[in-house]
Motif scaffolding. Structure first.
Motif, PDB file in Angstrom:
ATOM      1  N   ALA A  79      46.082  57.384  45.342  1.00  0.00           N
ATOM      2  CA  ALA A  79      46.389  57.903  44.148  1.00  0.00           C
ATOM      3  C   ALA A  79      47.896  58.543  44.082  1.00  0.00           C
ATOM      4  O   ALA A  79      48.678  58.298  43.095  1.00  0.00           O
ATOM      5  CB  ALA A  79      45.572  59.144  43.831  1.00  0.00           C
ATOM      6  N   GLU A  80      48.356  58.831  45.474  1.00  0.00           N
ATOM      7  CA  GLU A  80      49.557  59.470  45.614  1.00  0.00           C
ATOM      8  C   GLU A  80      50.811  58.386  45.218  1.00  0.00           C
ATOM      9  O   GLU A  80      51.780  58.405  44.602  1.00  0.00           O
ATOM     10  CB  GLU A  80      49.836  59.778  47.166  1.00  0.00           C
ATOM     11  N   HIS A  81      50.327  57.075  45.677  1.00  0.00           N
ATOM     12  CA  HIS A  81      51.165  55.893  45.224  1.00  0.00           C
ATOM     13  C   HIS A  81      51.000  55.096  44.476  1.00  0.00           C
ATOM     14  O   HIS A  81      51.346  53.926  43.997  1.00  0.00           O
ATOM     15  CB  HIS A  81      51.405  55.112  46.717  1.00  0.00           C
ATOM     16  N   ASN A  82      49.916  55.460  43.483  1.00  0.00           N
ATOM     17  CA  ASN A  82      49.310  54.535  42.383  1.00  0.00           C
ATOM     18  C   ASN A  82      49.048  53.124  42.958  1.00  0.00           C
ATOM     19  O   ASN A  82      49.328  52.138  42.215  1.00  0.00           O
ATOM     20  CB  ASN A  82      50.176  54.767  41.129  1.00  0.00           C
ATOM     21  N   ILE A  83      48.383  52.918  44.072  1.00  0.00           N
ATOM     22  CA  ILE A  83      47.850  51.731  44.346  1.00  0.00           C
ATOM     23  C   ILE A  83      46.588  51.312  43.952  1.00  0.00           C
ATOM     24  O   ILE A  83      45.577  52.047  44.457  1.00  0.00           O
ATOM     25  CB  ILE A  83      47.904  51.488  45.977  1.00  0.00           C
ATOM     26  N   VAL A  84      46.307  50.205  43.310  1.00  0.00           N
ATOM     27  CA  VAL A  84      44.961  50.061  42.653  1.00  0.00           C
ATOM     28  C   VAL A  84      44.399  48.663  42.924  1.00  0.00           C
ATOM     29  O   VAL A  84      45.150  47.746  42.746  1.00  0.00           O
ATOM     30  CB  VAL A  84      45.063  50.202  40.926  1.00  0.00           C
ATOM     31  N   LEU A  85      43.296  48.502  43.379  1.00  0.00           N
ATOM     32  CA  LEU A  85      42.515  47.393  43.600  1.00  0.00           C
ATOM     33  C   LEU A  85      41.904  47.039  42.128  1.00  0.00           C
ATOM     34  O   LEU A  85      40.801  47.547  41.733  1.00  0.00           O
ATOM     35  CB  LEU A  85      41.764  47.363  44.661  1.00  0.00           C
ATOM     36  N   SER A  86      42.459  45.961  41.562  1.00  0.00           N
ATOM     37  CA  SER A  86      41.652  45.901  40.192  1.00  0.00           C
ATOM     38  C   SER A  86      41.183  44.471  39.950  1.00  0.00           C
ATOM     39  O   SER A  86      41.918  43.671  40.344  1.00  0.00           O
ATOM     40  CB  SER A  86      42.856  46.171  38.985  1.00  0.00           C
ATOM     41  N   PRO A  87      40.130  44.219  39.502  1.00  0.00           N
ATOM     42  CA  PRO A  87      39.550  42.956  38.998  1.00  0.00           C
ATOM     43  C   PRO A  87      40.325  42.096  37.963  1.00  0.00           C
ATOM     44  O   PRO A  87      40.196  40.842  37.758  1.00  0.00           O
ATOM     45  CB  PRO A  87      38.157  43.203  38.577  1.00  0.00           C
ATOM     46  N   SER A  88      41.190  42.724  37.251  1.00  0.00           N
ATOM     47  CA  SER A  88      41.882  42.175  36.405  1.00  0.00           C
ATOM     48  C   SER A  88      42.936  41.212  37.126  1.00  0.00           C
ATOM     49  O   SER A  88      43.593  40.224  36.398  1.00  0.00           O
ATOM     50  CB  SER A  88      42.764  43.015  35.432  1.00  0.00           C
ATOM     51  N   TYR A  89      43.224  41.641  38.463  1.00  0.00           N
ATOM     52  CA  TYR A  89      44.330  40.730  39.158  1.00  0.00           C
ATOM     53  C   TYR A  89      43.309  40.104  40.156  1.00  0.00           C
ATOM     54  O   TYR A  89      43.690  38.743  40.643  1.00  0.00           O
ATOM     55  CB  TYR A  89      45.156  41.656  39.765  1.00  0.00           C
ATOM     56  N   PHE A  90      42.623  40.606  40.826  1.00  0.00           N
ATOM     57  CA  PHE A  90      41.885  40.090  41.974  1.00  0.00           C
ATOM     58  C   PHE A  90      40.298  39.748  41.308  1.00  0.00           C
ATOM     59  O   PHE A  90      39.264  40.683  41.436  1.00  0.00           O
ATOM     60  CB  PHE A  90      41.520  40.942  43.084  1.00  0.00           C
ATOM     61  N   GLN A  91      39.991  38.600  40.694  1.00  0.00           N
ATOM     62  CA  GLN A  91      38.868  38.550  39.809  1.00  0.00           C
ATOM     63  C   GLN A  91      37.667  38.150  40.681  1.00  0.00           C
ATOM     64  O   GLN A  91      36.536  38.623  40.187  1.00  0.00           O
ATOM     65  CB  GLN A  91      39.089  37.244  38.987  1.00  0.00           C
ATOM     66  N   ASP A  92      37.801  38.086  41.956  1.00  0.00           N
ATOM     67  CA  ASP A  92      36.577  37.946  42.951  1.00  0.00           C
ATOM     68  C   ASP A  92      35.977  39.136  43.122  1.00  0.00           C
ATOM     69  O   ASP A  92      34.696  39.191  43.503  1.00  0.00           O
ATOM     70  CB  ASP A  92      37.158  37.422  44.315  1.00  0.00           C
ATOM     71  N   LEU A  93      36.425  40.184  42.683  1.00  0.00           N
ATOM     72  CA  LEU A  93      35.777  41.452  42.748  1.00  0.00           C
ATOM     73  C   LEU A  93      34.508  41.657  41.917  1.00  0.00           C
ATOM     74  O   LEU A  93      33.559  42.209  42.370  1.00  0.00           O
ATOM     75  CB  LEU A  93      36.829  42.632  42.531  1.00  0.00           C
ATOM     76  N   LEU A  94      34.625  41.045  40.720  1.00  0.00           N
ATOM     77  CA  LEU A  94      33.401  41.016  39.986  1.00  0.00           C
ATOM     78  C   LEU A  94      31.982  40.307  40.507  1.00  0.00           C
ATOM     79  O   LEU A  94      30.867  40.404  40.101  1.00  0.00           O
ATOM     80  CB  LEU A  94      33.872  40.408  38.747  1.00  0.00           C
ATOM     81  N   LEU A  95      32.431  39.513  41.690  1.00  0.00           N
ATOM     82  CA  LEU A  95      31.255  38.760  42.180  1.00  0.00           C
ATOM     83  C   LEU A  95      30.422  39.735  43.168  1.00  0.00           C
ATOM     84  O   LEU A  95      29.265  39.549  43.104  1.00  0.00           O
ATOM     85  CB  LEU A  95      31.675  37.851  43.151  1.00  0.00           C
ATOM     86  N   TYR A  96      30.830  40.980  43.220  1.00  0.00           N
ATOM     87  CA  TYR A  96      30.238  41.955  44.192  1.00  0.00           C
ATOM     88  C   TYR A  96      29.903  43.289  43.355  1.00  0.00           C
ATOM     89  O   TYR A  96      29.721  44.435  43.971  1.00  0.00           O
ATOM     90  CB  TYR A  96      31.142  42.512  45.393  1.00  0.00           C
ATOM     91  N   LYS A  97      29.690  43.109  42.108  1.00  0.00           N
ATOM     92  CA  LYS A  97      29.358  44.313  41.358  1.00  0.00           C
ATOM     93  C   LYS A  97      27.908  44.796  41.880  1.00  0.00           C
ATOM     94  O   LYS A  97      27.092  43.980  41.895  1.00  0.00           O
ATOM     95  CB  LYS A  97      29.265  44.246  39.643  1.00  0.00           C
ATOM     96  N   GLY A  98      27.865  46.005  41.728  1.00  0.00           N
ATOM     97  CA  GLY A  98      26.515  46.711  42.448  1.00  0.00           C
ATOM     98  C   GLY A  98      26.413  46.623  44.000  1.00  0.00           C
ATOM     99  O   GLY A  98      25.507  47.280  44.589  1.00  0.00           O
ATOM    100  N   GLN A  99      27.459  46.259  44.813  1.00  0.00           N
ATOM    101  CA  GLN A  99      27.338  46.216  46.135  1.00  0.00           C
ATOM    102  C   GLN A  99      28.316  47.257  46.606  1.00  0.00           C
ATOM    103  O   GLN A  99      29.078  47.926  46.049  1.00  0.00           O
ATOM    104  CB  GLN A  99      27.902  44.800  46.802  1.00  0.00           C
TER     105      GLN A  99
END
Length: 417
Positions: free
Chosen positions: A107-127
């Protein structure tokens, strides 16, 4: 799965960054910390013949528990992390029941891991995901592989009803700087084939990779007071820029995919008098690989010819060295070892993703040293940077694949292969 989480984090928090500029093996003293921990863990879970040699290579044995003859197989991973991004003070974060949205890493550096850029994240919803805190890499490359191999061996020791042949495990330093297999003792390892647990997405199964070379190029110059430089000054930085501009514009990592090769400038430092450029060359096809190396030397010759009269000697000096080759040539005659891994995945409900590696593993080198060595997923994503993450469920599945490969190896008639 908590057992896997705890083991992975215990490895991840140890700084094992390797150093390409160091002549030693391991290239950094801090790698010994994890090497020694791994030795103790292998002994604790009940493996035999556990060794750590003077170069940091860890090996151990799970003895066969069947009476009939079974091929000795191996599982290999590396314990160093990439020098591309800091591995110091890694502080893993756990995201339970991932909801498919943005993950705030810092939060301090506003570093976000987002599925809008890294779409593979959506493969792991619920995990359950393990991420960085946004300030370091995570080290899933390849501490996920370490975790999976140790956990699988532990499971097999605890479940003697699962039949398997002799299994060797090997952990290497310095893979990330291309030296992981340099002093690996294939004869001592004693396996007929092995698998590196060093892939990414769940299901990946790879038996072909880039042919790879590295180039170091020095550009010389002549420094003269800029007010009186006409016809006299030669700025080596501008010559280096000229060299880069001669390379094919679209044959770079960010513009290529699948089997497409590339040139990649990885380092550039200089002054008027001297500039040093580092370049890597990659291609799956051996003939195209050779042509890429020739292209570099042709550009060097062109620049030297251009400045021959003014400079009086070669102004550009290049050293091009092969690093590793496409393992496909060594694995294809033994494709049944890929078939075993593919069957193991299918038996576990995992759809194999068979594709070329856009990189290399210890396995590519080991295959040319007499140990055919396909690569299997370890589960991590976004290696070598602050957005790296690994789903815990993928690590568990990799453990299951190792166990199933062990079972299949003990029940398959390889005499007909």
């Amino acid at each position: 799965m908590q057992h896997i989480i705890d083991r992975f984090i215990s490895y991840a928090v140890i700084d094992t960054e390797s150093d390409a500029n160091s002549p030693t093996t391991p290239s950094t003293e801090k790698q010994w910390v994890l090497a020694n921990l791994l030795v103790q863990e292998l002994k604790n879970i009940g493996l035999t013949e556990v060794t750590l040699d003077e170069n940091g290579y860890v090996m151990g044995t799970l003895p066969s528990n069947v009476a009939h003859e079974v091929p000795t197989i191996g599982f290999v991973s590396h314990y160093d992390t990439s020098p591309d991004f800091t591995g110091k003070d890694v502080k893993p974060q756990i995201v339970h029941n991932y909801d498919g949205g943005d993950i705030m890493l810092n939060a301090e550096h506003n570093i976000v891991l987002s599925p809008s850029y890294f779409q593979d994240l959506l493969l792991y919803k619920g995990q359950t995901l393990i991420t960085t805190n946004g300030l370091t890499l995570l080290g899933a490359d390849d501490k996920a592989g370490l975790t999976e191999i140790v956990t699988a061996m532990e499971y097999l020791v605890q479940h003697p009803e699962i039949k398997h042949g002799k299994i060797r495990v090997g952990f290497t330093p310095d893979e990330e700087i291309g030296r992981g297999a340099d002093i690996f003792d294939v004869e001592k390892f004693g396996a007929q084939w092995a698998y590196t647990m060093d892939g990414s997405q769940i299901g990946e199964l790879e038996y072909e990779n880039f042919n790879a070379a590295g180039a170091k190029i020095i550009f010389k110059g002549k420094s003269v007071h800029p007010g009186y430089a006409k016809g006299k000054m030669i700025n080596s930085m501008l010559i280096a820029n000229e060299f880069i501009n001669e390379l094919p514009k679209n044959e770079i990592p960010q513009e290529t995919i699948d089997y497409e090769g590339f040139f990649h400038v990885t380092g550039l430092t200089g002054s008027i008098e001297e500039t040093k450029l580092e370049l890597i060359i990659r291609d799956h096809d051996a003939n195209l690989f050779q042509k890429r190396k020739e292209k570099v030397l042709d550009i060097v010759a062109k620049i030297n010819a251009k400045f021959a009269a003014q400079f009086g000697e070669d102004i550009c000096i290049a050293e091009v060295k092969d690093q590793y080759y496409n393992m496909r040539e060594k694995v294809e005659p033994m494709m049944f070892i890929v078939d075993v891994a593919e069957q193991a995945m299918r038996d576990l409900g995992i759809e194999p993703i068979i594709k070329p590696i856009r990189g290399g593993t210890d396995g590519s080198r080991l295959s040319y040293m007499g140990l055919p060595c396909p690569n299997i997923f370890a589960g991590g994503h976004n290696f070598h940077g602050k957005y790296e993450y690994v789903p815990v469920e993928s690590m568990q599945k990799a453990v299951d694949v190792i166990v199933r490969i062990a079972e299949l190896t003990a029940t398959t008639d390889f005499s007909k292969k």
